[in-house]
Design an enzyme around this catalytic site. Sequence first.
Site, PDB file in Angstrom:
ATOM      1  N   LYS A  78       0.857  -1.189   0.000  1.00 38.46           N
ATOM      2  CA  LYS A  78       0.000   0.000   0.000  1.00 38.46           C
ATOM      3  C   LYS A  78       0.892   1.238   0.000  1.00 38.46           C
ATOM      4  CE  LYS A  78      -3.921   2.037   2.573  1.00 38.46           C
ATOM      5  NZ  LYS A  78      -4.838   1.890   3.722  1.00 38.46           N
ATOM      6  N   SER A 158      -9.935   2.211   2.651  1.00 36.26           N
ATOM      7  CA  SER A 158      -8.989   2.874   1.787  1.00 36.26           C
ATOM      8  C   SER A 158      -7.999   1.937   1.099  1.00 36.26           C
ATOM      9  CB  SER A 158      -8.182   3.909   2.582  1.00 36.26           C
ATOM     10  OG  SER A 158      -7.396   3.270   3.568  1.00 36.26           O
ATOM     11  N   SER A 182     -10.328   0.125   6.988  1.00 38.06           N
ATOM     12  CA  SER A 182      -9.704   0.129   5.659  1.00 38.06           C
ATOM     13  C   SER A 182      -9.014  -1.150   5.235  1.00 38.06           C
ATOM     14  CB  SER A 182      -8.685   1.258   5.572  1.00 38.06           C
ATOM     15  OG  SER A 182      -9.345   2.457   5.301  1.00 38.06           O
TER      16      SER A 182
HETATM   17  N1  GLN Z   1     -13.383   4.691   5.835  1.00 40.55           N
HETATM   18  C1  GLN Z   1     -12.815   5.215   7.037  1.00 40.55           C
HETATM   19  C2  GLN Z   1     -12.439   6.663   6.853  1.00 40.55           C
HETATM   20  O1  GLN Z   1     -12.698   7.161   5.821  1.00 40.55           O
HETATM   21  C3  GLN Z   1     -11.664   4.391   7.475  1.00 40.55           C
HETATM   22  C4  GLN Z   1     -10.432   4.673   6.736  1.00 40.55           C
HETATM   23  C5  GLN Z   1      -9.285   3.845   7.214  1.00 40.55           C
HETATM   24  O2  GLN Z   1      -9.467   2.867   7.936  1.00 40.55           O
HETATM   25  N2  GLN Z   1      -8.093   4.276   6.866  1.00 40.55           N
HETATM   26  O3  GLN Z   1     -11.904   7.293   7.711  1.00 40.55           O
END
Ligand code: GLN
Length: 490
Positions: A78, A158, A182
């Site tokens: 990532k 994400s 995410s």
């Molecule tokens: N979808 C969540 C957010 O937008 C979690 C994102 C994540 O876990 N990095 O904050």
Amino acid sequence: MASLTSLTLKGALDGLEAGDFTSVELTRAHIEAVEAARGLNAFLFETPERALAMAAASDARRALGAGRPLDGIPLGIKDLFCTEGVPTTAASKILEPFVPHYESTVTSQLWRDGAVMLGKLNLDEFAMGSSNETSAYGPVINPWRKSGSNQALTPGGSSGGSAAAVAADLCLGATATDTGGSIRQPAAFTGTVGIKPTYGRCSRWGTVAFASSLDQAGPIAKTVEDAAILLTSMSGHDPKDSTSLDVPVPDFAAFVGKSVKGLRIGIPKEYRVDNMPAEIEKLWADGIAWLKEAGCEIVEISLPHTKYALPAYYIVAPAEASSNLARYDGMRYGLRAEGANLTEVYENTRAEGFGDEVKRRILIGTYVLSAGYYDAYYLKALKVRRRIAEDFDSAWEKCDAILTPTAPSAAFGLGENSNDPIAMYLNDVFTVTTNLAGLPGLSLPAGLDANGLPLGLQIIGKPLDEGTVFSVAGAMEKAAGFTAKATKWW
Ligand code: GLN
């Protein structure tokens, strides 16, 4: 023999060990798959030369009989993990020319164990999002499609690049991060396995920070066993991260396949949310039935503060983000936009460099931390966070692990939720609680919906009890018999 890219990570390790193929052959097959899948937009940077050099070094080690735990295994990273000499963008324009001169602890441990880097994977900008649509480099496309449809779906976010790359057989596993879901929501949307370990299991050093008290690294993989193998390499104490836990790292793979007889599995009644599709209810009931058959005792539990988790998360995470992202000022990293004076340079750099969702989070975070609002919002959210952690503490008196759905829907279409931040944030309703409480959570594919899209179930464990989570996940994987793959169209 099946194609090299359709192997599991464990299958590839066995094949390398048996001399059925070399890491160079395995890596080459994956490089070709990556090149043929550019339409998915999963990779931001491909590093084929580095991959082949790492693979050749791995083959040389193996020939000497000095194989390491992940020797020769091609992985995707990532693009939130700093990689020495390879651009790291966090999918943001603001970091664009940044090439780290150091390696994140998590990735350095993977290379120490012999893994091969195929490249850097797309994500939501600074990991803020649930659909990969906030990436400055365009969204990732889910390899899965509804049956009989060409509509482009999100792989979730994400870690959408990580999940899509694993689901499309572009790599044997990928690193990911999880601040509010995410790792787990993209895993659920792509029929892959993802685990966010206990807060402090994996070092955060060298990983671009979003919300430091919630951020955790973890793997996305094809199977529960593969995820366990990867997590063992990624975990461990790191003096460079003051929140890293100085505890032994078990061989997580040894827990996969262990009997779950007699384990008590909690079913939290508060996770039955309004408008949850009947198919997800049914999947959850299937999961309960599988665990009962495997000898688990099912107990109803209550996590009464669950309904406050999402609002608390969307205060705590932006608050920490607004502070963490203050460092992008055009002076130290990446982009610098010119201006008449220093303040204007700051303003222009940040206005040009950050995307809309990141700006929204910085604004919310700055607001909830400002004098006069701090007590009403930030402090209150911290109190809710404490209550949520206490809910879990009481639950552990009754059960050894908790079973819930991972996400309230299957993968949705690109653009479907992108103009409605609240609808987007609702994706995280089942996952943010474990981040707030610091607990391990794993998502595994458990079935398909009526459109032929994968759905995931989540197993939540006690602090540092990833072992039990892996045992339960292993039993469920066996019972679910999920073997579906996305039909190749890319
Ligand atoms: N979808 C969540 C957010 O937008 C979690 C994102 C994540 O876990 N990095 O904050």
